[in-house]
Design a protein around this motif. Structure first.
Motif, PDB file in Angstrom:
ATOM      1  N   ALA A   1      41.791  37.554  47.841  1.00  0.00           N
ATOM      2  CA  ALA A   1      41.036  37.689  46.491  1.00  0.00           C
ATOM      3  C   ALA A   1      40.876  36.407  45.592  1.00  0.00           C
ATOM      4  O   ALA A   1      39.979  36.142  45.078  1.00  0.00           O
ATOM      5  CB  ALA A   1      42.142  38.815  45.895  1.00  0.00           C
TER       6      ALA A   1
ATOM      7  N   ASN B   1      49.656  42.628  37.973  1.00  0.00           N
ATOM      8  CA  ASN B   1      49.875  42.531  39.569  1.00  0.00           C
ATOM      9  C   ASN B   1      50.338  41.182  39.876  1.00  0.00           C
ATOM     10  O   ASN B   1      50.736  40.231  39.357  1.00  0.00           O
ATOM     11  CB  ASN B   1      48.509  43.054  40.193  1.00  0.00           C
ATOM     12  CG  ASN B   1      47.144  41.770  39.805  1.00  0.00           C
ATOM     13  OD1 ASN B   1      47.387  40.669  39.687  1.00  0.00           O
ATOM     14  ND2 ASN B   1      46.112  42.444  40.203  1.00  0.00           N
TER      15      ASN B   1
ATOM     16  N   LEU C   1      50.874  47.809  40.969  1.00  0.00           N
ATOM     17  CA  LEU C   1      50.217  47.203  42.187  1.00  0.00           C
ATOM     18  C   LEU C   1      49.533  48.048  43.117  1.00  0.00           C
ATOM     19  O   LEU C   1      49.644  49.376  43.190  1.00  0.00           O
ATOM     20  CB  LEU C   1      51.606  46.753  42.976  1.00  0.00           C
ATOM     21  CG  LEU C   1      52.520  45.727  42.267  1.00  0.00           C
ATOM     22  CD1 LEU C   1      53.799  45.239  43.151  1.00  0.00           C
ATOM     23  CD2 LEU C   1      51.689  44.401  41.538  1.00  0.00           C
TER      24      LEU C   1
ATOM     25  N   ASP D   1      37.360  39.709  36.008  1.00  0.00           N
ATOM     26  CA  ASP D   1      36.917  39.834  37.388  1.00  0.00           C
ATOM     27  C   ASP D   1      35.986  38.771  37.712  1.00  0.00           C
ATOM     28  O   ASP D   1      34.939  38.860  36.920  1.00  0.00           O
ATOM     29  CB  ASP D   1      36.376  41.187  37.910  1.00  0.00           C
ATOM     30  CG  ASP D   1      36.329  41.171  39.297  1.00  0.00           C
ATOM     31  OD1 ASP D   1      35.990  40.187  39.885  1.00  0.00           O
ATOM     32  OD2 ASP D   1      36.505  42.321  40.069  1.00  0.00           O
TER      33      ASP D   1
ATOM     34  N   SER E   1      31.567  43.441  41.566  1.00  0.00           N
ATOM     35  CA  SER E   1      32.676  44.216  42.359  1.00  0.00           C
ATOM     36  C   SER E   1      32.341  45.840  41.486  1.00  0.00           C
ATOM     37  O   SER E   1      32.036  45.873  40.707  1.00  0.00           O
ATOM     38  CB  SER E   1      33.837  43.523  41.906  1.00  0.00           C
ATOM     39  OG  SER E   1      34.341  43.840  40.727  1.00  0.00           O
TER      40      SER E   1
HETATM   41  O1  PTJ Z   1      49.402  42.809  43.431  1.00  0.00           O
HETATM   42  P1  PTJ Z   1      48.576  43.636  43.928  1.00  0.00           P
HETATM   43  O2  PTJ Z   1      49.367  44.568  45.376  1.00  0.00           O
HETATM   44  O3  PTJ Z   1      48.153  44.693  42.978  1.00  0.00           O
HETATM   45  O4  PTJ Z   1      47.107  43.149  44.625  1.00  0.00           O
HETATM   46  C1  PTJ Z   1      46.401  42.374  43.967  1.00  0.00           C
HETATM   47  C2  PTJ Z   1      44.848  42.175  44.440  1.00  0.00           C
HETATM   48  C3  PTJ Z   1      44.117  41.189  43.693  1.00  0.00           C
HETATM   49  C4  PTJ Z   1      45.165  41.481  45.966  1.00  0.00           C
HETATM   50  C5  PTJ Z   1      44.299  43.641  44.467  1.00  0.00           C
HETATM   51  O5  PTJ Z   1      43.960  44.172  43.476  1.00  0.00           O
HETATM   52  C6  PTJ Z   1      42.822  43.559  45.105  1.00  0.00           C
HETATM   53  O6  PTJ Z   1      42.799  43.586  46.516  1.00  0.00           O
HETATM   54  O7  PTJ Z   1      41.969  43.290  44.502  1.00  0.00           O
HETATM   55  P2  PTJ Z   1      40.439  43.084  44.924  1.00  0.00           P
HETATM   56  O8  PTJ Z   1      39.709  44.106  45.469  1.00  0.00           O
HETATM   57  O9  PTJ Z   1      40.514  41.903  45.825  1.00  0.00           O
HETATM   58  O10 PTJ Z   1      39.686  42.340  43.425  1.00  0.00           O
HETATM   59  C7  PTJ Z   1      39.899  41.208  42.989  1.00  0.00           C
HETATM   60  C8  PTJ Z   1      38.822  40.672  42.256  1.00  0.00           C
HETATM   61  O11 PTJ Z   1      39.553  39.527  41.304  1.00  0.00           O
HETATM   62  C9  PTJ Z   1      37.904  39.901  42.950  1.00  0.00           C
HETATM   63  O12 PTJ Z   1      36.665  40.402  42.876  1.00  0.00           O
HETATM   64  C10 PTJ Z   1      37.957  38.722  42.824  1.00  0.00           C
HETATM   65  O13 PTJ Z   1      36.734  37.896  42.891  1.00  0.00           O
HETATM   66  C11 PTJ Z   1      38.656  38.577  41.449  1.00  0.00           C
HETATM   67  N1  PTJ Z   1      39.319  37.354  41.184  1.00  0.00           N
HETATM   68  C12 PTJ Z   1      40.298  36.684  41.935  1.00  0.00           C
HETATM   69  N2  PTJ Z   1      40.649  35.753  41.369  1.00  0.00           N
HETATM   70  C13 PTJ Z   1      40.457  35.609  40.052  1.00  0.00           C
HETATM   71  C14 PTJ Z   1      39.478  36.597  40.003  1.00  0.00           C
HETATM   72  N3  PTJ Z   1      39.081  37.045  38.786  1.00  0.00           N
HETATM   73  C15 PTJ Z   1      39.288  36.286  37.633  1.00  0.00           C
HETATM   74  N4  PTJ Z   1      40.413  35.208  37.616  1.00  0.00           N
HETATM   75  C16 PTJ Z   1      40.630  34.738  38.819  1.00  0.00           C
HETATM   76  N5  PTJ Z   1      41.532  33.866  39.110  1.00  0.00           N
END
Ligand code: PTJ
Length: 233
Positions: free
Chosen positions: A22, A63, A89, A166, A171
């Motif tokens: 992510a 999270n 989470l 995000d 997304s």
């Molecule tokens: O800790 P958990 O178990 O709750 O899991 C957290 C994650 C982030 C792994 C979980 O919520 C997840 O799988 O999320 P997604 O579907 O990958 O979505 C995260 C979104 O955040 C993606 O669209 C990324 O582009 C975005 N992103 C990543 N890093 C940043 C961000 N947005 C803003 N600031 C960031 N630093």
């Protein structure tokens, strides 16, 4: 530095493995923004501040990624609004919840929800759904930085006002939210905190805040950001 924090966080058992992926996706989108807060993100940050100030029971959702990237800002945001701080989470396991709660306590958090869930978000499988009645269930406004699309959509179905942070404007979370802040969480949270302080200092009335919210169109704002990304920042 952000990458190192995420890697270290994973080694400590705080960041989920998927959190690394992510983070990489976030970095890619941030490059397209020129790694800065663009005008549309700034506007969304101000509108988010309005929502948080007008809310009756706001919740800041934490999270694994946000716990290691912005623990102090999450705590400060929850204190100045004030809002409840809840660990929610996607890849939930109790050990990770405990580690995140301990990290937040080490950073000065006084009250943290989520360690003892007593409710579920309808429509999600058991572990992903776990939350608290006092926090998520009773929230009218919830800020969900770096949230998965399923949870964001489920929260929207519950009738919550959702503020997403995000970097991916495409997304499902970004599309489901009422206000999508397309900015790196490390820039977005301090900006929201400053907006809250500024709005209070200027003594903006409830009507002014409500009219700011009414004039804001999240889909248009996302469209503008996508165009901007196409033109590189
Ligand atoms: O800790 P958990 O178990 O709750 O899991 C957290 C994650 C982030 C792994 C979980 O919520 C997840 O799988 O999320 P997604 O579907 O990958 O979505 C995260 C979104 O955040 C993606 O669209 C990324 O582009 C975005 N992103 C990543 N890093 C940043 C961000 N947005 C803003 N600031 C960031 N630093």
């Amino acid at each position: 530095m952000k990458r190192e924090k995420i890697i270290e966080g994973m080694k400590m058992g705080i960041v989920a493995e998927a959190g690394l992926i992510a983070h990489g996706r976030g970095e890619a989108f941030d490059y397209l923004l020129g790694e800065k807060t663009v005008l549309e993100a700034d506007l969304a940050e101000k509108i988010a501040a309005y929502h948080l100030l007008l809310a009756k029971n706001p919740v800041v959702s934490v999270n694994g990624n946000t716990a290691v990237l912005v623990p102090d800002d999450m705590i400060k945001l929850s204190e100045i609004i004030p809002a409840k701080l809840e660990i929610n989470l996607f890849y939930r396991n109790e050990e990770r919840v405990k580690k995140i709660a301990d990290l937040l306590r080490d950073h000065g958090a006084k009250e943290i929800l989520g360690e003892n869930p007593d409710a579920e978000i309808p429509g999600l499988d058991h572990k992903r759904a776990l939350c608290t009645k006092e926090g998520t269930i009773e929230a009218d406004v919830i800020i969900i930085p770096l949230e998965d699309g399923d949870r964001a959509s489920a929260l929207k179905k519950m009738g919550k006002t959702i503020i997403a942070v995000d970097l991916n404007p495409l997304s499902r979370t970004s599309k489901a939210a009422d206000v999508t802040v397309v900015d790196d969480v490390v820039r977005a949270l301090p900006k929201m905190i400053s907006y809250i302080e500024e709005i209070r200092k200027k003594e903006e009335s409830e009507d002014m805040m409500k009219s700011g919210i009414a004039d804001f169109n999240n889909s248009d704002n996302l469209e503008k950001i996508l165009n901007r990304m196409g033109k590189k920042g």
